[in-house]
Motif scaffolding. Structure first.
Motif, PDB file in Angstrom:
ATOM      1  N   LEU A   1     -27.937  68.246  19.905  1.00 17.44           N
ATOM      2  CA  LEU A   1     -26.856  67.725  19.411  1.00 17.44           C
ATOM      3  C   LEU A   1     -27.258  66.781  18.462  1.00 17.44           C
ATOM      4  CD1 LEU A   1     -24.436  67.317  22.608  1.00 17.44           C
ATOM      5  CD2 LEU A   1     -24.376  68.648  20.729  1.00 17.44           C
ATOM      6  N   SER A   2     -28.572  66.177  18.246  1.00 17.94           N
ATOM      7  CA  SER A   2     -29.198  65.292  17.236  1.00 17.94           C
ATOM      8  C   SER A   2     -29.814  66.149  16.134  1.00 17.94           C
ATOM      9  CB  SER A   2     -30.095  64.461  17.852  1.00 17.94           C
ATOM     10  OG  SER A   2     -31.144  65.051  17.945  1.00 17.94           O
TER      11      SER A   2
ATOM     12  N   VAL B   1     -19.972  79.612  24.979  1.00 15.55           N
ATOM     13  CA  VAL B   1     -21.045  78.730  25.270  1.00 15.55           C
ATOM     14  C   VAL B   1     -20.563  77.367  24.982  1.00 15.55           C
ATOM     15  CG1 VAL B   1     -23.339  78.177  24.218  1.00 15.55           C
ATOM     16  CG2 VAL B   1     -22.527  80.407  24.413  1.00 15.55           C
ATOM     17  N   ARG B   2     -21.211  76.059  25.615  1.00 15.11           N
ATOM     18  CA  ARG B   2     -20.915  74.945  25.425  1.00 15.11           C
ATOM     19  C   ARG B   2     -22.033  74.174  25.515  1.00 15.11           C
ATOM     20  NH1 ARG B   2     -15.359  73.171  28.584  1.00 15.11           N
ATOM     21  NH2 ARG B   2     -13.981  74.793  27.844  1.00 15.11           N
ATOM     22  N   VAL B   3     -22.410  73.429  24.246  1.00 15.13           N
ATOM     23  CA  VAL B   3     -23.538  72.459  24.168  1.00 15.13           C
ATOM     24  C   VAL B   3     -22.925  71.036  24.472  1.00 15.13           C
ATOM     25  CG1 VAL B   3     -25.403  71.742  22.724  1.00 15.13           C
ATOM     26  CG2 VAL B   3     -24.448  73.962  22.342  1.00 15.13           C
ATOM     27  N   VAL B   4     -23.581  70.527  25.476  1.00 15.78           N
ATOM     28  CA  VAL B   4     -23.084  69.019  26.058  1.00 15.78           C
ATOM     29  C   VAL B   4     -24.317  68.238  25.965  1.00 15.78           C
ATOM     30  CG1 VAL B   4     -21.114  70.016  27.123  1.00 15.78           C
ATOM     31  CG2 VAL B   4     -23.329  69.636  28.273  1.00 15.78           C
ATOM     32  N   SER B   5     -23.903  66.832  25.937  1.00 18.25           N
ATOM     33  CA  SER B   5     -25.022  65.725  26.056  1.00 18.25           C
ATOM     34  C   SER B   5     -25.396  65.743  27.388  1.00 18.25           C
ATOM     35  CB  SER B   5     -24.503  64.508  25.231  1.00 18.25           C
ATOM     36  OG  SER B   5     -23.340  64.092  26.125  1.00 18.25           O
TER      37      SER B   5
ATOM     38  N   LEU C   1     -22.947  63.735  17.053  1.00 14.37           N
ATOM     39  CA  LEU C   1     -22.203  65.183  17.267  1.00 14.37           C
ATOM     40  C   LEU C   1     -22.283  65.017  19.023  1.00 14.37           C
ATOM     41  CD1 LEU C   1     -21.052  67.871  16.573  1.00 14.37           C
ATOM     42  CD2 LEU C   1     -23.424  68.574  16.636  1.00 14.37           C
ATOM     43  N   LYS C   2     -21.011  65.088  19.498  1.00 17.49           N
ATOM     44  CA  LYS C   2     -21.211  65.120  21.194  1.00 17.49           C
ATOM     45  C   LYS C   2     -20.798  66.379  21.776  1.00 17.49           C
ATOM     46  CE  LYS C   2     -20.500  61.490  22.931  1.00 17.49           C
ATOM     47  NZ  LYS C   2     -21.712  60.615  23.410  1.00 17.49           N
ATOM     48  N   GLU C   3     -20.397  67.434  21.130  1.00 16.75           N
ATOM     49  CA  GLU C   3     -20.361  68.635  21.862  1.00 16.75           C
ATOM     50  C   GLU C   3     -20.069  69.710  21.137  1.00 16.75           C
ATOM     51  OE1 GLU C   3     -16.698  68.199  24.164  1.00 16.75           O
ATOM     52  OE2 GLU C   3     -16.763  70.165  25.048  1.00 16.75           O
ATOM     53  N   VAL C   4     -20.493  70.925  21.288  1.00 15.24           N
ATOM     54  CA  VAL C   4     -20.254  72.272  20.634  1.00 15.24           C
ATOM     55  C   VAL C   4     -19.630  73.256  21.436  1.00 15.24           C
ATOM     56  CG1 VAL C   4     -21.523  73.855  18.886  1.00 15.24           C
ATOM     57  CG2 VAL C   4     -22.322  71.724  18.947  1.00 15.24           C
TER      58      VAL C   4
END
Lengths: 258, 258
Positions: free
Chosen positions: B20-21, B46-50, A43-46
């Motif tokens: 993300l994991s 909202v963005r969740v990024v690595s 999962l790389k991005e939400v």
């Protein structure tokens, strides 16, 4: 997309003003993250977006071009603010007719429960042209898959059931394995040597997680790699580094760690 | 940006592979969402990024151009995978020197705790040129603000303390008020009439949230508006609609609702 090394990636779109206002606490991100990890999907991005067609279209179109799979949650109920199906149809530029199979799933459930068929409820049978249904064992209203985009409910128990239903249709990637190593020193003590080891093992991802609120200082070091041999080699080196740090700081290990 | 109607918006970037994991469950989104709602700031995305510089730069640059404020969480600790400061400096194309004030905050704490000054720990004093510090009352390592971007820790208790520290520096928007109305029928029963009322009151946002797992069917209808008069007018109409639906379905109200 899946590359030569068997890496399968995913993006996620969480849809709903109730998440952005703080009224509802999202737990679907964590569920999806664990689901992906279990299948070897990265999962790389939400993105969490509001109940606005443009916002959903932008997120879906960006992520579906970028990753092997896209998962969306939320906005497929019967009310006017449930616009995910409309937005996904717009993103793919296809029509959004009542799907006979979805209608039958719903009406068969409604016959059993004595639920009235209303125009609002029938909104849930609108499925973008060319999509396959994702079965909803909890409340009958299906999700759907169109190309690489999987559209699911926002209610966590339904979302989870839908993930289970679609799992067999997904190709998993190379399984990523992990090793966790406890260091009884602060993150700043192991940070330097860990950074050097990371440079030496670019194929083993090393993360460092300080534990707050425990009785004693502890930093958990987590190593992840799809290459088991390299993972164990790196873990050995990290363990040796941590032992040195313990010795240097005069750390007494908890009994179970000795 | 703030428009003529006093609308203040925000975007959020959550940084971290551990989210993300699925290894770590994020709770900072909910905290930030509630914080924004309390201040009359609309959290829009909202963005969740690595933990990758390019991913962080893209998210920060997109959101800072789009919203009044951006809040980021995570990636400002002392280890090699803490690259948020690097990425934000890159996004603004400024240098990332050791900040003397930040260094003094850290060293003064370390003197008290007898913590060794290491190169890794001093990473936490690197602050983009032109940024102001955000005080961290919990563990001393500061966050920072550069233009409209607020960079905070990922550890929830520290993040919360930083939000409190920066609250007085933010301009709030028009306070959005809300009214919640309970309908003891399914979402599909009120969906149609609610949609019509939404059309009539475009300035009052109407959401519908089915409650699962309760003893009886219930749908909570939530109305939100910055215009108190219109909110109450709309609420009156929704209550009448719900009463009709109750009467039509022969619903007996719980005692406290009569």
């Amino acid at each position: 997309m899946q590359d030569d090394q068997g890496i399968v990636t995913a993006g996620m779109v969480v849809i709903g003003d109730e998440i952005l206002s703080g009224r509802t606490k999202d737990i679907n991100i964590a569920t999806t993250a664990e689901f992906c990890t279990d299948l070897g999907i990265e999962l790389k991005e939400v993105r969490v977006v509001s109940d606005e067609v443009d916002a959903i279209v932008e997120a879906v179109n960006t992520l579906r071009a970028r990753y092997t799979y896209v998962f969306t949650t939320g906005g497929i109920g019967p009310t006017h603010d449930d616009i995910t199906a409309d937005a996904v149809a717009a993103a793919f530029q296809v029509a959004l007719p009542i799907n006979p199979e979805a209608r039958e799933m719903l009406e068969s459930r409604w016959r059993k429960t004595g639920t009235e068929v209303t125009e609002a409820r029938l909104r849930m049978a609108r499925i973008p042209e060319g999509a396959d249904l994702i079965v909803n064992s909890v409340s009958a209203a299906p999700g759907f898959r169109i190309e690489n985009v999987h559209v699911m409910a926002g209610v966590p128990v339904i979302m989870k059931a839908m993930l289970e239903a679609l799992a067999p249709t997904l190709k998993g990637g190379r399984k990523v394995m992990s090793v966790a190593i406890k260091a009884y020193v602060g993150e700043g003590t192991v940070g330097g040597p860990l950074g050097l080891l990371q440079q030496e093992f670019p194929d083993v991802k090393m993360g460092s997680y300080p534990q707050m609120g425990a009785d004693r200082v502890m930093t958990e070091l987590v190593l992840r790699s799809a290459d088991e041999e390299r993972l164990h080699l790196a873990a050995e080196r990290v363990r040796a580094m941590v032992s040195d740090a313990h010795a240097k700081a005069g750390v007494e290990l908890p009994t179970e760690q000795q």
